[in-house]
Design a protein around this motif. Sequence first.
Motif, mmCIF file in Angstrom:
data_model
loop_
_atom_site.group_PDB
_atom_site.id
_atom_site.type_symbol
_atom_site.label_atom_id
_atom_site.label_comp_id
_atom_site.label_asym_id
_atom_site.label_seq_id
_atom_site.Cartn_x
_atom_site.Cartn_y
_atom_site.Cartn_z
ATOM 1 N N GLU A 174 4.580 -5.061 4.030
ATOM 2 C CA GLU A 174 4.191 -4.130 5.102
ATOM 3 C C GLU A 174 5.418 -3.757 5.915
ATOM 4 O OE1 GLU A 174 2.112 -2.329 6.808
ATOM 5 O OE2 GLU A 174 0.395 -2.507 5.471
ATOM 6 N N GLN A 175 5.785 -2.500 5.933
ATOM 7 C CA GLN A 175 6.806 -2.008 6.858
ATOM 8 C C GLN A 175 8.120 -2.789 6.717
ATOM 9 O OE1 GLN A 175 4.656 -1.513 10.743
ATOM 10 N NE2 GLN A 175 2.864 -1.802 9.446
ATOM 11 N N HIS A 212 0.839 -1.213 0.000
ATOM 12 C CA HIS A 212 0.000 0.000 0.000
ATOM 13 C C HIS A 212 0.862 1.247 0.000
ATOM 14 C CE1 HIS A 212 0.108 1.469 4.282
ATOM 15 N NE2 HIS A 212 0.286 0.207 4.597
ATOM 16 N N ASP A 220 5.843 2.635 7.242
ATOM 17 C CA ASP A 220 4.471 2.212 6.915
ATOM 18 C C ASP A 220 3.870 3.197 5.920
ATOM 19 O OD1 ASP A 220 1.901 1.245 6.879
ATOM 20 O OD2 ASP A 220 1.408 1.849 8.916
ATOM 21 N N ASN A 221 4.076 3.119 4.617
ATOM 22 C CA ASN A 221 4.599 1.919 4.021
ATOM 23 C C ASN A 221 5.557 2.293 2.887
ATOM 24 O OD1 ASN A 221 4.675 -0.861 3.899
ATOM 25 N ND2 ASN A 221 2.966 -1.022 2.477
ATOM 26 N N GLU A 244 -5.271 1.261 2.166
ATOM 27 C CA GLU A 244 -5.076 0.235 3.209
ATOM 28 C C GLU A 244 -5.440 0.805 4.574
ATOM 29 O OE1 GLU A 244 -2.918 -2.094 6.330
ATOM 30 O OE2 GLU A 244 -2.742 0.013 5.855
ATOM 31 N N GLU A 245 -4.941 2.015 4.826
ATOM 32 C CA GLU A 245 -5.177 2.637 6.133
ATOM 33 C C GLU A 245 -6.641 2.992 6.319
ATOM 34 O OE1 GLU A 245 -2.864 2.521 8.141
ATOM 35 O OE2 GLU A 245 -0.929 2.777 7.153
HETATM 36 ZN ZN ZN Z 1 0.742 -0.271 6.576
#
Ligand code: ZN
Length: 497
Positions: A391-392, A313, A329-330, A363-364
């Motif tokens: 992710e991250q 994302h 993130d991200n 995504e968030e």
């Molecule tokens: Zn994320």
Amino acid sequence: MKKGTLIILSFLCATVLFAQRQPATDEEKYLDAMHRHITSAKLFGYVCQFSDTTLRGRLAGSEGMAQAVEIVKGYFAQWNLLPAGPDGGYIQEYPHPTVEIEEGSTMEILFPLQTGKSKETVWLHKSYPWADGWFAGNYSGNGDITAEVVYAGFGVSAPELGYDDYQGIDVKGKIVLIEGETPNRSRSADSIALWYKHTLHQTKLANAVAHGAAGMLYYWVPGPNALYQPDFIYCNITESVVEDLFLGTGKTYKETIRKIYETHKPASFHTGKKARIKMVSTYKPQATGKNILGIVKGSDPQLADEYVVISAHLDHLGMIPYHIAGANDNNASTAALLGVAEALSESAVKPKRSVLFLSLDGEEAGLTGSSWYIRHPLIPKEKIKAIVNLEQMGAGEALSAAYAAHSPHLESYLLEANNKYVHRRLYTQSSPYLTRPRTDGAVFAKAGYPVADLRSAGGGYYHHPLDNPDSINPEILQSATQWLYWLAILLADGEGL
Ligand SMILES: [Zn+2]
């Protein structure tokens, strides 16, 4: 000619020969592309680019996000990725109403003080630093309210489970103080399923509105995964504010929440304090989300219409009301996705299957980009042999991956890719994805796709201004990206997928 001179000359010739030697095997060609395009400096450059304040935190549906999308699209075009969007372009657009928060948003707590002989109540205002006390509620209505604060536990009304935080309290016109999750701490699949809908932020917010609350102090990390109600004003708060709201009540927050967990009985009460929440927000019902899709075509005529998908994302929290970069993130994952896209597109050899690079929106804001994609797929589901979601990927010192319980065969690929040239500590686990989906990978897994969620492990900040480029470890980001690169190659060449 002296013997010494001869030795030096032959050494020089060997050096020249070595320097001119072209990569010969497929492996050498892949390595050559990797070393040229997947470097810590380049990847960290992407992180900084997407963390820039001009992109205003990349909220789904916002102008800043639209700019970030243009940047990704530009790279895809520059590297000649094939557009895989709906109309021959790179973008899959979808409706995504949003709320933009502006400066001027504030929160303060009012403490009663009885003064003089008449014991008249005056209210002392205490303001808190942004991020160490409060964040704007991402989807808050626009308004300025001052009202009594009522503690209402998890904000859950679950008559079917015999639990109601609102039982016996009146919150009409008041501000509720609630937190995320539910009193259920069992990890059994059955009880997670029973409590599932009550874990959703949307359910809690709708429940507060249904009980007539005017606003909410939400003890949870900020994020736009919420519900917009024009007359409902809220913000997110941190533990120090919660503790202040318990002052002078004879209770402590920690003991209260411990008892709720222990007894499964609500402990709601009027705190005797007030809060003022002022949120300056604009609702944008016409805004859109944008997934970005580009393909590096596979080299095998039989297998090129099968795909390995790399998704990450691109969106973050926007301005709440100040900037949170979301470097780990991200943006770190976007950097990894771009690094692999460039290396594979520039590599002199291509894997058998095609690789689809899928930069996701929303995504968030409730996993809207991946959810939209699974309802509007652009590639037949059976042609997708693996989805690797990121992710991250840029903090800490180690790597980790969770693969869907229905695709355990992915584990050997995850391990083999790390063993190629990466050799970082790697934690892998099978995930049943029982809780509410917290990653796009979980959305794909629930839809039945073979999925692994990748991340780096052992550091970083989450939904906080400290998640900025300073918290990125460029070396782990490089390792994570090289791991991803080999994983994509191994999966795209893999047999029996
Ligand atoms: Zn994320």
